[in-house]
Design a protein around this motif. Structure first.
Motif, PDB file in Angstrom:
ATOM      1  N   ALA A   1      25.012  42.954  42.563  1.00  0.00           N
ATOM      2  CA  ALA A   1      26.397  42.586  42.238  1.00  0.00           C
ATOM      3  C   ALA A   1      27.365  43.664  42.721  1.00  0.00           C
ATOM      4  O   ALA A   1      28.409  43.364  43.308  1.00  0.00           O
ATOM      5  N   MET A   2      27.007  44.931  42.499  1.00  0.00           N
ATOM      6  CA  MET A   2      27.881  46.043  42.897  1.00  0.00           C
ATOM      7  C   MET A   2      28.044  46.092  44.418  1.00  0.00           C
ATOM      8  O   MET A   2      29.081  46.470  44.931  1.00  0.00           O
ATOM      9  N   THR A   3      26.985  45.701  45.149  1.00  0.00           N
ATOM     10  CA  THR A   3      27.023  45.774  46.615  1.00  0.00           C
ATOM     11  C   THR A   3      27.865  44.647  47.210  1.00  0.00           C
ATOM     12  O   THR A   3      28.704  44.881  48.069  1.00  0.00           O
ATOM     13  N   VAL A   4      27.625  43.413  46.759  1.00  0.00           N
ATOM     14  CA  VAL A   4      28.212  42.273  47.482  1.00  0.00           C
ATOM     15  C   VAL A   4      29.577  41.817  46.965  1.00  0.00           C
ATOM     16  O   VAL A   4      30.357  41.253  47.722  1.00  0.00           O
ATOM     17  N   ALA A   5      29.866  42.040  45.695  1.00  0.00           N
ATOM     18  CA  ALA A   5      30.983  41.310  45.079  1.00  0.00           C
ATOM     19  C   ALA A   5      32.344  41.973  45.249  1.00  0.00           C
ATOM     20  O   ALA A   5      32.452  43.194  45.258  1.00  0.00           O
ATOM     21  N   SER A   6      33.366  41.121  45.374  1.00  0.00           N
ATOM     22  CA  SER A   6      34.736  41.626  45.306  1.00  0.00           C
ATOM     23  C   SER A   6      35.094  41.876  43.841  1.00  0.00           C
ATOM     24  O   SER A   6      35.753  42.838  43.492  1.00  0.00           O
ATOM     25  N   ARG A   7      34.615  40.980  42.969  1.00  0.00           N
ATOM     26  CA  ARG A   7      34.759  41.181  41.514  1.00  0.00           C
ATOM     27  C   ARG A   7      33.490  40.722  40.815  1.00  0.00           C
ATOM     28  O   ARG A   7      32.764  39.874  41.320  1.00  0.00           O
ATOM     29  N   ILE A   8      33.272  41.283  39.638  1.00  0.00           N
ATOM     30  CA  ILE A   8      32.096  40.960  38.828  1.00  0.00           C
ATOM     31  C   ILE A   8      32.564  40.524  37.447  1.00  0.00           C
ATOM     32  O   ILE A   8      33.452  41.151  36.866  1.00  0.00           O
ATOM     33  N   ALA A   9      31.954  39.435  36.947  1.00  0.00           N
ATOM     34  CA  ALA A   9      32.136  39.075  35.540  1.00  0.00           C
ATOM     35  C   ALA A   9      30.849  39.436  34.821  1.00  0.00           C
ATOM     36  O   ALA A   9      29.791  38.889  35.133  1.00  0.00           O
ATOM     37  N   VAL A  10      30.919  40.379  33.891  1.00  0.00           N
ATOM     38  CA  VAL A  10      29.748  40.743  33.097  1.00  0.00           C
ATOM     39  C   VAL A  10      29.724  39.832  31.878  1.00  0.00           C
ATOM     40  O   VAL A  10      30.708  39.738  31.140  1.00  0.00           O
ATOM     41  N   MET A  11      28.595  39.127  31.695  1.00  0.00           N
ATOM     42  CA  MET A  11      28.492  38.142  30.611  1.00  0.00           C
ATOM     43  C   MET A  11      27.514  38.573  29.537  1.00  0.00           C
ATOM     44  O   MET A  11      26.555  39.291  29.811  1.00  0.00           O
ATOM     45  N   ASP A  12      27.775  38.127  28.326  1.00  0.00           N
ATOM     46  CA  ASP A  12      26.875  38.382  27.203  1.00  0.00           C
ATOM     47  C   ASP A  12      27.010  37.242  26.204  1.00  0.00           C
ATOM     48  O   ASP A  12      28.112  36.956  25.736  1.00  0.00           O
ATOM     49  N   GLU A  13      25.913  36.561  25.929  1.00  0.00           N
ATOM     50  CA  GLU A  13      25.875  35.480  24.937  1.00  0.00           C
ATOM     51  C   GLU A  13      27.001  34.458  25.111  1.00  0.00           C
ATOM     52  O   GLU A  13      27.727  34.143  24.169  1.00  0.00           O
ATOM     53  N   GLY A  14      27.138  33.963  26.345  1.00  0.00           N
ATOM     54  CA  GLY A  14      28.074  32.876  26.603  1.00  0.00           C
ATOM     55  C   GLY A  14      29.529  33.277  26.726  1.00  0.00           C
ATOM     56  O   GLY A  14      30.412  32.437  26.866  1.00  0.00           O
ATOM     57  N   ARG A  15      29.781  34.575  26.675  1.00  0.00           N
ATOM     58  CA  ARG A  15      31.168  35.051  26.819  1.00  0.00           C
ATOM     59  C   ARG A  15      31.258  36.017  27.994  1.00  0.00           C
ATOM     60  O   ARG A  15      30.280  36.673  28.340  1.00  0.00           O
ATOM     61  N   ILE A  16      32.465  36.119  28.549  1.00  0.00           N
ATOM     62  CA  ILE A  16      32.699  37.133  29.582  1.00  0.00           C
ATOM     63  C   ILE A  16      33.214  38.383  28.877  1.00  0.00           C
ATOM     64  O   ILE A  16      34.195  38.334  28.136  1.00  0.00           O
ATOM     65  N   VAL A  17      32.523  39.494  29.093  1.00  0.00           N
ATOM     66  CA  VAL A  17      32.893  40.734  28.408  1.00  0.00           C
ATOM     67  C   VAL A  17      33.919  41.517  29.232  1.00  0.00           C
ATOM     68  O   VAL A  17      34.812  42.142  28.698  1.00  0.00           O
ATOM     69  N   GLN A  18      33.767  41.497  30.551  1.00  0.00           N
ATOM     70  CA  GLN A  18      34.716  42.200  31.421  1.00  0.00           C
ATOM     71  C   GLN A  18      34.671  41.576  32.807  1.00  0.00           C
ATOM     72  O   GLN A  18      33.596  41.245  33.310  1.00  0.00           O
ATOM     73  N   VAL A  19      35.851  41.400  33.404  1.00  0.00           N
ATOM     74  CA  VAL A  19      35.945  40.952  34.798  1.00  0.00           C
ATOM     75  C   VAL A  19      36.746  41.997  35.549  1.00  0.00           C
ATOM     76  O   VAL A  19      37.882  42.295  35.172  1.00  0.00           O
ATOM     77  N   ASP A  20      36.147  42.573  36.590  1.00  0.00           N
ATOM     78  CA  ASP A  20      36.883  43.576  37.359  1.00  0.00           C
ATOM     79  C   ASP A  20      36.154  43.860  38.663  1.00  0.00           C
ATOM     80  O   ASP A  20      35.071  43.325  38.903  1.00  0.00           O
ATOM     81  N   THR A  21      36.743  44.727  39.478  1.00  0.00           N
ATOM     82  CA  THR A  21      36.097  45.129  40.728  1.00  0.00           C
ATOM     83  C   THR A  21      34.886  46.011  40.375  1.00  0.00           C
ATOM     84  O   THR A  21      34.870  46.632  39.301  1.00  0.00           O
ATOM     85  N   PRO A  22      33.887  46.085  41.261  1.00  0.00           N
ATOM     86  CA  PRO A  22      32.725  46.919  40.969  1.00  0.00           C
ATOM     87  C   PRO A  22      33.104  48.366  40.614  1.00  0.00           C
ATOM     88  O   PRO A  22      32.564  48.936  39.672  1.00  0.00           O
ATOM     89  N   GLY A  23      34.044  48.924  41.365  1.00  0.00           N
ATOM     90  CA  GLY A  23      34.461  50.317  41.110  1.00  0.00           C
ATOM     91  C   GLY A  23      35.038  50.504  39.725  1.00  0.00           C
ATOM     92  O   GLY A  23      34.716  51.457  39.016  1.00  0.00           O
ATOM     93  N   ARG A  24      35.899  49.562  39.300  1.00  0.00           N
ATOM     94  CA  ARG A  24      36.514  49.665  37.969  1.00  0.00           C
ATOM     95  C   ARG A  24      35.467  49.471  36.873  1.00  0.00           C
ATOM     96  O   ARG A  24      35.501  50.142  35.846  1.00  0.00           O
ATOM     97  N   ILE A  25      34.546  48.536  37.082  1.00  0.00           N
ATOM     98  CA  ILE A  25      33.530  48.293  36.050  1.00  0.00           C
ATOM     99  C   ILE A  25      32.626  49.512  35.902  1.00  0.00           C
ATOM    100  O   ILE A  25      32.213  49.862  34.802  1.00  0.00           O
ATOM    101  N   TYR A  26      32.359  50.191  37.011  1.00  0.00           N
ATOM    102  CA  TYR A  26      31.506  51.382  36.969  1.00  0.00           C
ATOM    103  C   TYR A  26      32.242  52.562  36.333  1.00  0.00           C
ATOM    104  O   TYR A  26      31.695  53.262  35.484  1.00  0.00           O
ATOM    105  N   GLU A  27      33.495  52.775  36.761  1.00  0.00           N
ATOM    106  CA  GLU A  27      34.243  53.958  36.302  1.00  0.00           C
ATOM    107  C   GLU A  27      34.963  53.735  34.972  1.00  0.00           C
ATOM    108  O   GLU A  27      35.200  54.674  34.233  1.00  0.00           O
ATOM    109  N   ALA A  28      35.354  52.478  34.700  1.00  0.00           N
ATOM    110  CA  ALA A  28      36.128  52.212  33.482  1.00  0.00           C
ATOM    111  C   ALA A  28      35.580  51.007  32.724  1.00  0.00           C
ATOM    112  O   ALA A  28      36.281  50.020  32.508  1.00  0.00           O
TER     113      ALA A  28
END
Length: 376
Positions: free
Chosen positions: A212-239
């Motif tokens: 996901a970190m390699t290919v995506a422009s943005r990532i939605a991290v999901m947990d139990e049917g909800r989206i926990v965070q949607v952001d660029t790989p860099g932002r999800i990693y750093e923040a």
């Protein structure tokens, strides 16, 4: 698109999403697989749905493809409400993990199969197949049957077939799951290249965070049917906005305690009697005098045999384990508090870092801005 322009339609209030999910819910009897999910995905995005097994990512993808009905809320694709519209009437194609190629047909005929059943003019089909073979660099393999191809080649035939009709949206369900690690990494770059050339919007489901970190422009991290965070790989990693996201993406050290000071961008965490509070950047959900967690990536932790008196954040421990990964060494250090903290060092020389070994007493330190204090 030139590389000087930054591709970020999600930051543009005027941009129109290709896919819009509003309050989408999916229930199977008593079980809720997707809970009031709202998400916009824009044209030309390479979007990743990432999460552990059972988090709802494949269910969401199947609803986009029309293979599952929505129990509540609505999905629009290209401005059209998708309620009741079957898969073959959507400008969407899906590439499955199993590739599902016809074993008795050649590569060429596998690619032509869907086109012959579409409304494409007969005399255009040959050109389209050739263009697709060229796109995935399989011109030499046109006459082969699937059993004469490697896993990576089959994967590219399946991709070419999925793109042949020129869908606006391509859904990829764990598309690289069957490939070995080296081939998977090579194929990730090929996928990105093809996605950029065709301008098709790709939505990929994966549980592989590196992918996901390699290919995506943005990532939605999901947990139990909800989206926990949607952001660029860099932002999800750093923040990351939670310990869950920080822990899901990459390696991270977590120390729990109480938020003892919160001042604009900086925070302090008390993490035990008589210990110097940890200074860090204030992150999402940090509330003064509430429980919190300090998270820091191993590569931001420095390891030394002498006490670094120039840094506020410094802790003493003993090396419990060392993992040598060729370009990196990871030291797992047990602190006096019982916490286990990892520090990573780049191996610039062949026998670098030999000064520190198992059972050695060491000091770990990090700058005041290297980690985050998050709400816990």
């Amino acid at each position: 698109m030139s590389h000087t322009e930054v591709f970020a339609p999600w930051d543009d209030p005027e941009a129109t999403p290709l896919i819009s999910c509003q309050d989408v819910t999916k229930r199977y009897g008593e079980f809720t697989a997707i809970e009031r999910l709202t998400l916009d995905i824009f044209p030309r995005e390479f979007f990743a749905l990432l999460g552990p097994s059972g988090c709802g990512k494949t269910t969401l993808m199947r609803m986009l493809g029309g293979f599952e009905d929505v129990s509540g809320g609505r999905i629009t694709i290209d401005g059209q409400d998708m309620a009741g519209i079957p898969p073959n009437k959507r400008a969407v194609n899906m590439m499955f993990q199993s590739y599902a190629l016809f074993p008795h047909l050649t590569v060429w005929d596998n690619l032509a199969f869907g086109l012959k059943r579409s409304d494409m003019a007969k005399d255009q089909i040959g050109d389209r197949v050739e263009a697709m073979l060229k796109l995935v660099q399989l011109q030499k393999f046109a006459k082969r049957k699937p059993h004469q191809l490697s896993g990576g080649q089959k994967q590219r035939v399946a991709l070419a077939r999925a793109l042949a009709k020129g869908p606006k949206l391509l859904l990829l369900d764990e598309p690289l799951g069957a490939l070995d690690k080296k081939l998977r990494q090579q194929t990730q770059f090929e996928l990105m290249d093809i996605q950029e050339k065709t301008g098709t919007t790709f939505v990929i489901v994966t549980h592989d965070q590196e992918e996901a970190m390699t290919v995506a422009s943005r990532i939605a991290v999901m947990d139990e049917g909800r989206i926990v965070q949607v952001d660029t790989p860099g932002r999800i990693y750093e923040a990351p906005n939670s310990v869950y996201v920080a822990d899901f993406i990459g390696d991270v050290n977590v120390i729990r305690g109480r938020v003892s000071a919160l001042n604009g961008e900086s925070a302090e965490l008390n993490w035990g009697e008589g210990k110097r509070p940890i200074r860090a950047t204030a992150g999402a959900g940090a509330v003064h005098d509430a429980s919190g967690a300090f998270v820091i990536r191993p590569e931001k932790v420095t390891i030394a045999t002498e006490e670094p008196t120039d840094r506020h954040n410094r802790v003493k421990g003993v090396v419990e384990d060392i993992a040598y990964l060729g370009n990196l060494s990871t030291f797992h250090v047990r602190l006096e508090s019982g916490d286990l903290i990892s520090a990573q060092l780049a191996n610039s020389r062949r026998f670098a870092n030999r000064g520190i070994t198992w059972e050695d007493p060491v000091w770990l330190s990090w700058s005041d801005t290297a980690g985050l204090v998050l709400g816990d």
